[in-house]
Design an enzyme around this catalytic site. Structure first.
Site, PDB file in Angstrom:
ATOM      1  N   GLY A 197       0.790  -1.232   0.000  1.00 42.52           N
ATOM      2  CA  GLY A 197       0.000   0.000   0.000  1.00 42.52           C
ATOM      3  C   GLY A 197       0.814   1.269   0.000  1.00 42.52           C
ATOM      4  O   GLY A 197       0.335   2.319   0.416  1.00 42.52           O
ATOM      5  N   SER A 198       2.045   1.211  -0.534  1.00 41.39           N
ATOM      6  CA  SER A 198       2.827   2.454  -0.543  1.00 41.39           C
ATOM      7  C   SER A 198       2.228   3.464  -1.529  1.00 41.39           C
ATOM      8  O   SER A 198       2.319   4.671  -1.313  1.00 41.39           O
ATOM      9  CB  SER A 198       4.299   2.177  -0.852  1.00 41.39           C
ATOM     10  OG  SER A 198       4.481   1.785  -2.178  1.00 41.39           O
ATOM     11  N   ASN A 199       1.615   2.992  -2.596  1.00 39.14           N
ATOM     12  CA  ASN A 199       0.933   3.933  -3.502  1.00 39.14           C
ATOM     13  C   ASN A 199      -0.285   4.545  -2.827  1.00 39.14           C
ATOM     14  O   ASN A 199      -0.562   5.734  -2.999  1.00 39.14           O
ATOM     15  CB  ASN A 199       0.552   3.244  -4.813  1.00 39.14           C
ATOM     16  CG  ASN A 199       1.717   3.192  -5.779  1.00 39.14           C
ATOM     17  OD1 ASN A 199       2.119   4.197  -6.338  1.00 39.14           O
ATOM     18  ND2 ASN A 199       2.303   2.008  -5.945  1.00 39.14           N
ATOM     19  N   MET A 226      -4.049  -7.363  -6.609  1.00 40.20           N
ATOM     20  CA  MET A 226      -3.549  -8.498  -7.378  1.00 40.20           C
ATOM     21  C   MET A 226      -4.674  -9.418  -7.879  1.00 40.20           C
ATOM     22  O   MET A 226      -4.559 -10.636  -7.802  1.00 40.20           O
ATOM     23  CB  MET A 226      -2.562  -9.302  -6.525  1.00 40.20           C
ATOM     24  CG  MET A 226      -1.381  -8.492  -6.018  1.00 40.20           C
ATOM     25  SD  MET A 226      -0.416  -7.759  -7.348  1.00 40.20           S
ATOM     26  CE  MET A 226       0.394  -9.220  -7.957  1.00 40.20           C
ATOM     27  N   ARG A 227      -5.753  -8.829  -8.374  1.00 36.72           N
ATOM     28  CA  ARG A 227      -6.826  -9.641  -8.954  1.00 36.72           C
ATOM     29  C   ARG A 227      -7.227  -9.037 -10.288  1.00 36.72           C
ATOM     30  O   ARG A 227      -7.253  -7.814 -10.433  1.00 36.72           O
ATOM     31  CB  ARG A 227      -8.078  -9.650  -8.056  1.00 36.72           C
ATOM     32  CG  ARG A 227      -7.877 -10.193  -6.696  1.00 36.72           C
ATOM     33  CD  ARG A 227      -7.628 -11.667  -6.666  1.00 36.72           C
ATOM     34  NE  ARG A 227      -8.737 -12.482  -7.130  1.00 36.72           N
ATOM     35  CZ  ARG A 227      -8.672 -13.793  -7.297  1.00 36.72           C
ATOM     36  NH1 ARG A 227      -7.540 -14.434  -7.052  1.00 36.72           N
ATOM     37  NH2 ARG A 227      -9.716 -14.482  -7.706  1.00 36.72           N
ATOM     38  N   HIS A 235       1.182   0.457 -13.024  1.00 35.96           N
ATOM     39  CA  HIS A 235       1.962  -0.732 -13.356  1.00 35.96           C
ATOM     40  C   HIS A 235       3.444  -0.342 -13.382  1.00 35.96           C
ATOM     41  O   HIS A 235       3.805   0.684 -13.961  1.00 35.96           O
ATOM     42  CB  HIS A 235       1.538  -1.284 -14.723  1.00 35.96           C
ATOM     43  CG  HIS A 235       2.293  -2.516 -15.092  1.00 35.96           C
ATOM     44  ND1 HIS A 235       2.062  -3.722 -14.470  1.00 35.96           N
ATOM     45  CD2 HIS A 235       3.287  -2.728 -15.988  1.00 35.96           C
ATOM     46  CE1 HIS A 235       2.892  -4.627 -14.980  1.00 35.96           C
ATOM     47  NE2 HIS A 235       3.647  -4.055 -15.899  1.00 35.96           N
ATOM     48  N   ARG A 294     -15.209 -15.470  -9.649  1.00 36.68           N
ATOM     49  CA  ARG A 294     -14.676 -14.101  -9.746  1.00 36.68           C
ATOM     50  C   ARG A 294     -15.802 -13.070  -9.808  1.00 36.68           C
ATOM     51  O   ARG A 294     -15.721 -11.998  -9.229  1.00 36.68           O
ATOM     52  CB  ARG A 294     -13.874 -13.953 -11.045  1.00 36.68           C
ATOM     53  CG  ARG A 294     -12.469 -14.431 -10.954  1.00 36.68           C
ATOM     54  CD  ARG A 294     -11.719 -14.171 -12.254  1.00 36.68           C
ATOM     55  NE  ARG A 294     -10.466 -14.905 -12.245  1.00 36.68           N
ATOM     56  CZ  ARG A 294      -9.361 -14.474 -11.629  1.00 36.68           C
ATOM     57  NH1 ARG A 294      -9.337 -13.313 -11.037  1.00 36.68           N
ATOM     58  NH2 ARG A 294      -8.284 -15.217 -11.640  1.00 36.68           N
TER      59      ARG A 294
HETATM   60  C1  GRF Z   1       3.507  -1.356  -7.344  1.00 32.72           C
HETATM   61  O1  GRF Z   1       4.767  -1.600  -7.920  1.00 32.72           O
HETATM   62  C2  GRF Z   1       2.467  -1.199  -8.412  1.00 32.72           C
HETATM   63  O2  GRF Z   1       2.961  -0.623  -9.578  1.00 32.72           O
HETATM   64  C3  GRF Z   1       2.057  -2.622  -8.678  1.00 32.72           C
HETATM   65  O3  GRF Z   1       2.077  -3.250  -7.429  1.00 32.72           O
HETATM   66  C4  GRF Z   1       2.979  -2.551  -6.567  1.00 32.72           C
HETATM   67  C5  GRF Z   1       2.201  -2.147  -5.378  1.00 32.72           C
HETATM   68  O4  GRF Z   1       2.984  -1.538  -4.408  1.00 32.72           O
HETATM   69  N1  GRF Z   1       0.783  -2.668  -9.338  1.00 32.72           N
HETATM   70  P1  GRF Z   1       2.283  -0.852  -3.163  1.00 32.72           P
HETATM   71  O5  GRF Z   1       1.346  -1.892  -2.555  1.00 32.72           O
HETATM   72  O6  GRF Z   1       1.563   0.359  -3.627  1.00 32.72           O
HETATM   73  O7  GRF Z   1       3.421  -0.534  -2.228  1.00 32.72           O
END
Ligand code: GRF
Length: 222
Positions: A13-15, A91-92, A110, A66
């Site tokens: 969840g860093s984003n 991741m789905r 991505h 799904r």
């Molecule tokens: C990131 O590299 C994003 O591009 C990819 O999954 C990773 C997620 O990282 N889709 P975070 O959970 O946001 O740290």
């Protein structure tokens, strides 16, 4: 304008954190209505709770198909009055059950310069391939994985002695910058999609910059 956002996470969840930080400092006009994780141990969930945001855990294993999982996500997001959905390390693969109700309003990040290196382990794919310019992409989500129209990309250099983690960290730093930026453009209503082309109204253009890695040397860099 403020964008009413749902965020889906599976991991660190860093984003999500970058998005929350930009909301907190006023540079992103977003109201995060709900953070959903499909993994109860996702650090992203903890980050959201710490920030006082509404959260939900929906485990895909609890659903026979799904489509059933996707319908539950849609139900929760609509109940939270989310208008846009940001996938942040989710991741789905989403089915039309999700993508039709939120058509044109699902965004993903991505860690590669799409269309190169879609799918899993994109950082490792770039490293293994020996690319010189790696990067990341924020794009609209369609039914194909890592495929929809591109809103913004950032390039970072890749070096022959990078390992996957080092390259991944360099990419991630740019992810944290371009994802909030893309969302802010959406909040400002500046994003228009025409086929595969995404126009960001009034975005600046720098035609002169050409960046190579390694840098060009005389007499080529005139
Ligand atoms: C990131 O590299 C994003 O591009 C990819 O999954 C990773 C997620 O990282 N889709 P975070 O959970 O946001 O740290």
């Amino acid at each position: 304008m403020t964008i009413a956002l749902g965020v889906l996470v599976s991991g660190s969840g860093s984003n999500l954190q970058a998005i929350m930080d930009r909301v907190a400092d006023g540079s992103l006009d977003a109201d995060i209505r709900l953070v959903i994780a499909n993994n109860k141990d996702a650090l992203g969930l903890e980050r959201a709770r710490l920030a006082g945001l509404p959260t939900a855990v929906v485990l895909h294993r609890d659903f026979p198909a799904r489509e059933d999982f996707d319908r539950e996500l849609v139900r929760l997001l609509l109940a939270a009055r989310a208008e846009f959905v940001a996938l942040a390390g989710f991741m789905r693969i989403l089915t039309p059950e999700f993508l039709i109700p939120f058509a044109g309003r699902v965004i993903n990040i991505h860690p590669a310069l799409l269309p190169a290196c879609p799918g899993l382990r994109a950082q490792g794919q770039q490293r293994d391939h020996g690319v010189r310019l790696a990067g990341c992409t924020v794009h609209f989500v369609d039914e194909e994985m890592d495929h929809g129209p591109i809103i913004i990309q950032a390039a970072v250099p890749a070096f022959p002695d990078d390992d996957e983690a080092l390259l991944g960290a360099r990419i991630l730093e740019m992810e944290h910058r371009i994802y909030p930026q893309a969302l802010q453009w959406l909040a400002q209503g500046r994003v228009q999609v025409s086929g595969r082309q995404v126009l960001v109204r009034d975005a600046s253009r720098t035609m002169g910059a050409t960046w190579t890695n390694p840098p060009l040397e005389t007499p080529f860099d005139l």
